[in-house]
Write a protein that holds these residues in place. Sequence first.
Motif, PDB file in Angstrom:
ATOM      1  N   ILE A 108     -42.471 -30.275 -33.475  1.00 23.67           N
ATOM      2  CA  ILE A 108     -41.179 -30.602 -34.115  1.00 23.67           C
ATOM      3  C   ILE A 108     -41.399 -31.297 -35.306  1.00 23.67           C
ATOM      4  O   ILE A 108     -40.938 -31.135 -36.469  1.00 23.67           O
ATOM      5  N   PHE A 109     -42.215 -32.402 -35.046  1.00 24.74           N
ATOM      6  CA  PHE A 109     -42.403 -33.583 -36.134  1.00 24.74           C
ATOM      7  C   PHE A 109     -43.481 -33.195 -37.033  1.00 24.74           C
ATOM      8  O   PHE A 109     -43.574 -33.960 -38.110  1.00 24.74           O
ATOM      9  N   LEU A 110     -44.535 -32.409 -36.751  1.00 24.82           N
ATOM     10  CA  LEU A 110     -45.527 -32.112 -37.685  1.00 24.82           C
ATOM     11  C   LEU A 110     -45.617 -30.517 -37.926  1.00 24.82           C
ATOM     12  O   LEU A 110     -45.838 -30.182 -39.199  1.00 24.82           O
ATOM     13  N   GLY A 111     -45.368 -29.673 -37.050  1.00 29.80           N
ATOM     14  CA  GLY A 111     -45.623 -28.179 -37.534  1.00 29.80           C
ATOM     15  C   GLY A 111     -44.475 -27.706 -38.031  1.00 29.80           C
ATOM     16  O   GLY A 111     -44.664 -27.198 -39.261  1.00 29.80           O
ATOM     17  N   VAL A 112     -43.304 -28.086 -37.565  1.00 28.89           N
ATOM     18  CA  VAL A 112     -42.138 -27.641 -38.438  1.00 28.89           C
ATOM     19  C   VAL A 112     -42.104 -28.148 -39.739  1.00 28.89           C
ATOM     20  O   VAL A 112     -41.796 -27.341 -40.738  1.00 28.89           O
ATOM     21  N   PRO A 113     -42.033 -29.376 -40.040  1.00 34.90           N
ATOM     22  CA  PRO A 113     -41.982 -30.087 -41.364  1.00 34.90           C
ATOM     23  C   PRO A 113     -43.213 -29.619 -42.204  1.00 34.90           C
ATOM     24  O   PRO A 113     -42.848 -29.123 -43.580  1.00 34.90           O
ATOM     25  N   VAL A 114     -44.296 -29.499 -41.895  1.00 33.61           N
ATOM     26  CA  VAL A 114     -45.398 -28.538 -42.679  1.00 33.61           C
ATOM     27  C   VAL A 114     -45.112 -27.055 -43.023  1.00 33.61           C
ATOM     28  O   VAL A 114     -45.342 -26.806 -44.230  1.00 33.61           O
ATOM     29  N   PHE A 170     -50.659 -37.605 -46.575  1.00 33.90           N
ATOM     30  CA  PHE A 170     -50.110 -38.168 -45.259  1.00 33.90           C
ATOM     31  C   PHE A 170     -50.405 -37.119 -44.106  1.00 33.90           C
ATOM     32  O   PHE A 170     -51.073 -37.489 -43.160  1.00 33.90           O
ATOM     33  N   TYR A 171     -50.387 -35.679 -44.415  1.00 35.26           N
ATOM     34  CA  TYR A 171     -50.412 -34.890 -43.296  1.00 35.26           C
ATOM     35  C   TYR A 171     -51.935 -34.358 -43.228  1.00 35.26           C
ATOM     36  O   TYR A 171     -52.319 -34.084 -42.296  1.00 35.26           O
ATOM     37  N   GLY A 172     -52.738 -34.636 -44.316  1.00 41.83           N
ATOM     38  CA  GLY A 172     -53.993 -34.275 -43.991  1.00 41.83           C
ATOM     39  C   GLY A 172     -54.733 -35.243 -43.115  1.00 41.83           C
ATOM     40  O   GLY A 172     -55.602 -35.048 -42.467  1.00 41.83           O
ATOM     41  N   THR A 173     -54.590 -36.598 -43.288  1.00 38.77           N
ATOM     42  CA  THR A 173     -54.983 -37.692 -42.364  1.00 38.77           C
ATOM     43  C   THR A 173     -54.489 -37.572 -40.982  1.00 38.77           C
ATOM     44  O   THR A 173     -55.389 -37.620 -40.119  1.00 38.77           O
ATOM     45  N   GLY A 229     -40.239 -33.684 -45.476  1.00 39.73           N
ATOM     46  CA  GLY A 229     -39.597 -32.570 -45.558  1.00 39.73           C
ATOM     47  C   GLY A 229     -38.029 -32.352 -46.118  1.00 39.73           C
ATOM     48  O   GLY A 229     -37.792 -31.574 -46.903  1.00 39.73           O
ATOM     49  N   MET A 230     -37.251 -33.462 -45.918  1.00 35.86           N
ATOM     50  CA  MET A 230     -36.005 -33.675 -46.822  1.00 35.86           C
ATOM     51  C   MET A 230     -36.291 -33.653 -48.318  1.00 35.86           C
ATOM     52  O   MET A 230     -35.581 -33.154 -49.075  1.00 35.86           O
ATOM     53  N   MET A 231     -37.459 -34.386 -48.594  1.00 38.11           N
ATOM     54  CA  MET A 231     -37.694 -34.417 -50.025  1.00 38.11           C
ATOM     55  C   MET A 231     -38.290 -33.421 -50.655  1.00 38.11           C
ATOM     56  O   MET A 231     -37.873 -33.017 -51.777  1.00 38.11           O
ATOM     57  N   ALA A 232     -38.803 -32.360 -49.922  1.00 35.16           N
ATOM     58  CA  ALA A 232     -39.254 -31.116 -50.280  1.00 35.16           C
ATOM     59  C   ALA A 232     -38.064 -30.253 -50.466  1.00 35.16           C
ATOM     60  O   ALA A 232     -37.979 -29.441 -51.499  1.00 35.16           O
ATOM     61  N   PHE A 233     -36.968 -30.279 -49.511  1.00 29.98           N
ATOM     62  CA  PHE A 233     -35.780 -29.617 -49.802  1.00 29.98           C
ATOM     63  C   PHE A 233     -35.057 -29.883 -50.965  1.00 29.98           C
ATOM     64  O   PHE A 233     -34.733 -28.821 -51.765  1.00 29.98           O
ATOM     65  N   ASP A 234     -34.970 -31.172 -51.438  1.00 32.12           N
ATOM     66  CA  ASP A 234     -34.491 -31.657 -52.593  1.00 32.12           C
ATOM     67  C   ASP A 234     -35.199 -31.089 -53.798  1.00 32.12           C
ATOM     68  O   ASP A 234     -34.545 -30.760 -54.907  1.00 32.12           O
ATOM     69  N   ARG A 235     -36.520 -31.147 -53.924  1.00 33.93           N
ATOM     70  CA  ARG A 235     -37.402 -30.762 -55.080  1.00 33.93           C
ATOM     71  C   ARG A 235     -36.966 -28.961 -54.983  1.00 33.93           C
ATOM     72  O   ARG A 235     -36.886 -28.630 -56.105  1.00 33.93           O
ATOM     73  N   TYR A 236     -36.897 -28.438 -53.858  1.00 30.43           N
ATOM     74  CA  TYR A 236     -36.576 -26.944 -53.991  1.00 30.43           C
ATOM     75  C   TYR A 236     -35.309 -26.736 -54.508  1.00 30.43           C
ATOM     76  O   TYR A 236     -35.144 -25.673 -55.424  1.00 30.43           O
ATOM     77  N   MET A 237     -34.219 -27.206 -54.221  1.00 30.37           N
ATOM     78  CA  MET A 237     -33.127 -27.104 -54.705  1.00 30.37           C
ATOM     79  C   MET A 237     -32.959 -27.561 -56.086  1.00 30.37           C
ATOM     80  O   MET A 237     -32.307 -27.020 -57.050  1.00 30.37           O
ATOM     81  N   SER A 282     -44.411 -25.979 -46.825  1.00 27.69           N
ATOM     82  CA  SER A 282     -45.293 -25.078 -47.385  1.00 27.69           C
ATOM     83  C   SER A 282     -44.336 -23.953 -47.897  1.00 27.69           C
ATOM     84  O   SER A 282     -44.498 -23.493 -49.184  1.00 27.69           O
ATOM     85  N   PHE A 283     -43.409 -23.691 -47.279  1.00 28.87           N
ATOM     86  CA  PHE A 283     -42.492 -22.564 -47.874  1.00 28.87           C
ATOM     87  C   PHE A 283     -41.669 -22.890 -48.883  1.00 28.87           C
ATOM     88  O   PHE A 283     -41.602 -22.088 -49.826  1.00 28.87           O
ATOM     89  N   SER A 284     -41.231 -24.290 -48.947  1.00 31.05           N
ATOM     90  CA  SER A 284     -40.501 -24.549 -50.252  1.00 31.05           C
ATOM     91  C   SER A 284     -41.323 -24.732 -51.350  1.00 31.05           C
ATOM     92  O   SER A 284     -41.004 -24.048 -52.522  1.00 31.05           O
ATOM     93  N   TYR A 285     -42.528 -25.181 -51.356  1.00 28.09           N
ATOM     94  CA  TYR A 285     -43.494 -25.320 -52.377  1.00 28.09           C
ATOM     95  C   TYR A 285     -43.967 -23.722 -52.727  1.00 28.09           C
ATOM     96  O   TYR A 285     -44.263 -23.520 -54.115  1.00 28.09           O
ATOM     97  N   VAL A 286     -43.903 -22.648 -51.839  1.00 32.82           N
ATOM     98  CA  VAL A 286     -44.192 -21.301 -52.280  1.00 32.82           C
ATOM     99  C   VAL A 286     -43.122 -20.870 -53.305  1.00 32.82           C
ATOM    100  O   VAL A 286     -43.420 -20.302 -54.344  1.00 32.82           O
ATOM    101  N   PHE A 287     -41.778 -21.220 -53.017  1.00 31.43           N
ATOM    102  CA  PHE A 287     -40.552 -20.850 -53.816  1.00 31.43           C
ATOM    103  C   PHE A 287     -40.489 -22.009 -55.207  1.00 31.43           C
ATOM    104  O   PHE A 287     -40.464 -21.137 -56.123  1.00 31.43           O
ATOM    105  N   ILE A 288     -41.014 -22.854 -55.132  1.00 26.74           N
ATOM    106  CA  ILE A 288     -41.139 -23.944 -55.952  1.00 26.74           C
ATOM    107  C   ILE A 288     -42.052 -23.395 -57.090  1.00 26.74           C
ATOM    108  O   ILE A 288     -41.791 -23.254 -58.328  1.00 26.74           O
ATOM    109  N   ILE A 289     -43.350 -23.058 -56.656  1.00 26.11           N
ATOM    110  CA  ILE A 289     -44.388 -22.710 -57.556  1.00 26.11           C
ATOM    111  C   ILE A 289     -43.884 -21.565 -58.177  1.00 26.11           C
ATOM    112  O   ILE A 289     -44.450 -21.192 -59.321  1.00 26.11           O
ATOM    113  N   THR A 290     -43.546 -20.572 -57.619  1.00 22.84           N
ATOM    114  CA  THR A 290     -43.178 -19.210 -57.865  1.00 22.84           C
ATOM    115  C   THR A 290     -42.084 -19.258 -59.131  1.00 22.84           C
ATOM    116  O   THR A 290     -42.202 -18.651 -60.019  1.00 22.84           O
TER     117      THR A 290
END
Length: 319
Positions: free
Chosen positions: A206-212, A252-255, A117-125, A216-224
């Motif tokens: 907390i550790f699966l639902g929230v990070p997913v 990772f999350y798929g598994t 999740g932290m890495m997704a935030f980094d890519r978003y920024m 997901s929201f980070s990549y919506v903004f990233i792809i947009t």
Amino acid sequence: MDRSNQTSPVVGFILLGLSAHPTLVSTLFVLILLMYLVILLGNGVLILVTVLDSRLHTPMYFFLGNLSFLDICYTTSSVPLILDCFLTPRKSISFSGCAVQMFLSFAMGATECVLLGMMAFDRYMAICNPLRYPEIMSKSAYVPMAAGSWAAGSCTAMVQTSLAMRLPFCGDNIINHFTCEILAVLKLACADISINVISMTVANVIFLGVPVLFISFSYVFIITTILRIPSAEGRKKAFSTCSAHLTVVVVFYGTILFMYGKPKSKDPLGADKQDLSDKFISLFYGVVTPMLNPIIYSLRNKDVKAAVRNLVFRKHFAQ
């Protein structure tokens, strides 16, 4: 009479592994040993280049180095035990040893969830707010972010492990698994495990639902943002900076979601097949995924490939 008063408490457990399928043991032993060596080599090289190459002293590669170290720790906490189970059909493990192994595997898994999740935030920024990126993702920010990931994973692992190991295990002490997997251990408890179920449900949210959701929201903004880039070359370059992370997230999350979210069979005759399926999914999550991470990042990242080549050439000329 209460069952705990009829039977002496257990002081250790027996891991069955694949003892019911001896024909698979020798093949899996060789495969897992080779994959473990690849994990150590691949992740070790990634850690080395992110430390030695000054061009990789950025938040993204700092998180990647943490991810590689985490994968080494996670596999080392379980793979030697798995290999030992292949050599010894009924591997015994002490109560304290089981608790330590359970803690380490749970802590590493939870930490990786937060770290991704932290890495997704980094890519978003980096993609959505490139002008503010150096200011927001400074060293005083990304180091505590990584440390917080480790602290959060360790805290939840401490809670789950202490709750599980405080239960009375006064009957069958045979764990039908390779390791002290928490769900397999809870099946042996001779007491109410509703508190454990509730705490694990909260931890999963907390550790699966929230990070997913966050990823997901980070990549919506990233792809947009990427789709708004006018040039095709610019879009390709922007997407290449986050494609490796997105691939790792999906694997990772798929598994994990497949392992914990698939419906359980109610057919008693299918119990053995279900247990075998659970074991192979656990093996994939615990061995294959950490092996794929350095391969994905090295194949899809020009900076990492260049750093590895420089490291090899430097070592060659030094000799």
